[in-house]
Design a protein around this motif. Structure first.
Motif, mmCIF file in Angstrom:
data_model
loop_
_atom_site.group_PDB
_atom_site.id
_atom_site.type_symbol
_atom_site.label_atom_id
_atom_site.label_comp_id
_atom_site.label_asym_id
_atom_site.label_seq_id
_atom_site.Cartn_x
_atom_site.Cartn_y
_atom_site.Cartn_z
ATOM 1 N N VAL A 1 0.870 -1.182 0.000
ATOM 2 C CA VAL A 1 0.000 0.000 0.000
ATOM 3 C C VAL A 1 0.902 1.226 0.000
ATOM 4 N N PRO A 2 1.090 1.901 -1.131
ATOM 5 C CA PRO A 2 1.937 3.098 -1.139
ATOM 6 C C PRO A 2 1.392 4.149 -0.179
ATOM 7 N N PRO A 3 2.271 4.813 0.543
ATOM 8 C CA PRO A 3 1.771 5.822 1.487
ATOM 9 C C PRO A 3 1.215 7.046 0.771
ATOM 10 N N LYS A 4 0.290 7.702 1.436
ATOM 11 C CA LYS A 4 -0.110 9.022 0.969
ATOM 12 C C LYS A 4 1.059 9.972 1.189
ATOM 13 N N ILE A 5 1.113 11.017 0.379
ATOM 14 C CA ILE A 5 2.186 12.009 0.492
ATOM 15 C C ILE A 5 1.549 13.383 0.651
ATOM 16 N N VAL A 6 1.956 14.083 1.690
ATOM 17 C CA VAL A 6 1.445 15.429 1.944
ATOM 18 C C VAL A 6 2.617 16.403 1.975
ATOM 19 N N LEU A 7 2.330 17.657 1.641
ATOM 20 C CA LEU A 7 3.391 18.655 1.503
ATOM 21 C C LEU A 7 3.290 19.743 2.564
ATOM 22 N N ALA A 8 4.434 20.114 3.115
ATOM 23 C CA ALA A 8 4.491 21.327 3.917
ATOM 24 C C ALA A 8 4.290 22.508 2.987
ATOM 25 N N ALA A 9 3.315 23.347 3.290
ATOM 26 C CA ALA A 9 2.948 24.424 2.366
ATOM 27 C C ALA A 9 2.506 25.637 3.167
ATOM 28 N N LEU A 10 3.130 26.775 2.876
ATOM 29 C CA LEU A 10 2.842 27.994 3.625
ATOM 30 C C LEU A 10 2.281 29.125 2.776
ATOM 31 N N ARG A 11 2.416 29.016 1.469
ATOM 32 C CA ARG A 11 1.920 30.101 0.626
ATOM 33 C C ARG A 11 1.208 29.538 -0.601
ATOM 34 N N PRO A 12 0.535 30.389 -1.371
ATOM 35 C CA PRO A 12 -0.371 29.880 -2.408
ATOM 36 C C PRO A 12 0.232 28.889 -3.393
ATOM 37 N N ARG A 13 1.447 29.146 -3.887
ATOM 38 C CA ARG A 13 1.982 28.256 -4.918
ATOM 39 C C ARG A 13 2.162 26.825 -4.393
ATOM 40 N N MET A 14 2.770 26.685 -3.219
ATOM 41 C CA MET A 14 2.973 25.351 -2.653
ATOM 42 C C MET A 14 1.647 24.753 -2.200
ATOM 43 N N LEU A 15 0.745 25.563 -1.701
ATOM 44 C CA LEU A 15 -0.566 25.056 -1.312
ATOM 45 C C LEU A 15 -1.308 24.498 -2.514
ATOM 46 N N ARG A 16 -1.212 25.182 -3.633
ATOM 47 C CA ARG A 16 -1.881 24.678 -4.839
ATOM 48 C C ARG A 16 -1.239 23.392 -5.334
ATOM 49 N N LEU A 17 0.092 23.288 -5.212
ATOM 50 C CA LEU A 17 0.754 22.045 -5.578
ATOM 51 C C LEU A 17 0.261 20.903 -4.693
ATOM 52 N N ALA A 18 0.120 21.172 -3.405
ATOM 53 C CA ALA A 18 -0.377 20.148 -2.488
ATOM 54 C C ALA A 18 -1.776 19.687 -2.885
ATOM 55 N N ALA A 19 -2.612 20.639 -3.290
ATOM 56 C CA ALA A 19 -3.979 20.296 -3.678
ATOM 57 C C ALA A 19 -4.025 19.544 -4.999
ATOM 58 N N GLU A 20 -3.152 19.908 -5.924
ATOM 59 C CA GLU A 20 -3.232 19.348 -7.278
ATOM 60 C C GLU A 20 -2.507 18.018 -7.426
ATOM 61 N N GLU A 21 -1.390 17.834 -6.698
ATOM 62 C CA GLU A 21 -0.573 16.650 -6.942
ATOM 63 C C GLU A 21 -0.316 15.786 -5.715
ATOM 64 N N ALA A 22 -0.546 16.300 -4.516
ATOM 65 C CA ALA A 22 -0.302 15.526 -3.301
ATOM 66 C C ALA A 22 -1.643 15.125 -2.683
ATOM 67 N N ASP A 23 -1.558 14.557 -1.476
ATOM 68 C CA ASP A 23 -2.756 14.079 -0.783
ATOM 69 C C ASP A 23 -3.159 14.987 0.368
ATOM 70 N N GLY A 24 -2.458 16.101 0.520
ATOM 71 C CA GLY A 24 -2.801 16.994 1.597
ATOM 72 C C GLY A 24 -1.726 18.043 1.787
ATOM 73 N N ALA A 25 -2.011 18.990 2.672
ATOM 74 C CA ALA A 25 -1.091 20.090 2.980
ATOM 75 C C ALA A 25 -0.880 20.153 4.483
#
Length: 319
Positions: free
Chosen positions: A153-177
């Motif tokens: 079972v591959p793990p979910k991957i979430v991103l540390a995100a503090l501003r819009p660009r990284m937050l949008r990356l978390a929403a579009e390509e990761a499983d959470g922020a």
């Protein structure tokens, strides 16, 4: 309360070796998650490996492991090991970290943090799915890497995100922020960037104490250490605290640490650090949840009159 309720491990007042008994109690107290961190104490994986055995029902998460202090293959290997120990229960949290951690402490290179995080995320998706990866990314190249034992079972991957660009990356390509050092009102601002369907995780620093002045003195030292880091300074500029924090930044840049601490207003401390008696703290955490936080990850702070173990029990959702 049916949503997630996390705890930071190891606890601030004890070593990992002395944490077992309290970790074992977390599920019966109502906690659903444990989350590690990786700064200059324990690493991000070993506490979770132990918690996987000590409290088998908990979700395990790293918040966060830097993407520039390990090679991509080693990061995939560590994540695969945790995913094998706790199938379906491990979430890998990664992030860019900071120049101090990456360069001054780990002899790495902190360049193009957004691109490095994005590239690492894309590599990990493929590697943890068991693919053989040969790819030239913008910030690194991998030639022929394949995990010897990919997790079932591959793990979910979430991103540390503090501003819009990284937050949008978390929403579009990761499983959470993942975020931290924010107020309940700030949750709405962050949530607006990621939409309603992306899991939002935040570490909340909590001091169970009715001595507000004592807590504020302690919290100012913590806040100054973080909010003067450029990425956090930019985060709070974006959240609208640029002007109120300007005197702190000016004093810090001038080398006057005590003046910098004094320059942090009470209202900023009270917005960013949860404190009061246990009932007041639980009510404050509930404000974060009501404003859109899916997973509060509590980090009880030593220094109040309530010991950490007692605070862990008093802050539990069922308390």
């Amino acid at each position: 309360m049916t949503q997630n309720w996390g705890m930071t491990i190891p606890f601030q007042d004890r070593s990992l070796a002395r944490s077992r008994e309290l970790v074992e109690q977390l599920p019966e107290l109502g906690y659903t998650d444990v989350w590690s961190a990786e700064v200059s104490g324990v690493d991000g994986f070993v506490p979770l490996a132990l918690a996987a055995q000590w409290a088998p029902g908990l979700r395990l998460g790293s918040a966060i492991v830097p993407v520039s202090t390990r090679g991509p293959g080693l990061l995939a290997m560590s994540a695969a090991t945790l995913a094998d120990l706790a199938p379906g229960r491990f979430t890998l949290g990664i992030g860019s970290s900071s120049p101090a951690i990456v360069e001054r402490w780990n002899a790495g290179t902190f360049t193009r943090p957004y691109a490095r995080t994005r590239d690492t995320l894309r590599f990990l998706r493929r590697a943890l799915a068991g693919e053989k990866v040969s790819e030239k990314y913008e910030t690194f190249e991998v030639d022929g890497f394949r995990l010897e034992r990919a997790p079932e079972v591959p793990p979910k991957i979430v991103l540390a995100a503090l501003r819009p660009r990284m937050l949008r990356l978390a929403a579009e390509e990761a499983d959470g922020a993942i975020t931290n050092w924010l107020s309940p009102d700030d949750v709405r601002t962050v949530r607006a960037e990621i939409g309603p369907d992306t899991e939002l995780i935040a570490r909340l620093f909590v001091c169970v104490s009715e001595d507000a002045e004592r807590v504020r003195a302690l919290a100012r030292r913590m806040l100054a250490a973080y909010l003067t880091v450029p990425v956090y300074a930019a985060f709070h500029d974006w959240l609208g605290r640029g002007e109120v924090l300007r005197p702190m930044h000016e004093a810090w840049a001038a080398g006057d640490r005590q003046a910098a601490l004094r320059a942090i207003p009470d209202e900023v401390v009270d917005a960013l650090v949860v404190h009061g008696d246990a009932a007041a703290c639980r009510a404050r955490i509930a404000e974060y949840v009501a404003n859109g936080l899916d997973t509060p990850v509590l980090a009880p702070v030593a220094g109040g009159e309530v010991p950490i173990a007692e605070a862990v029990r008093a802050l539990a959702p069922g308390a």
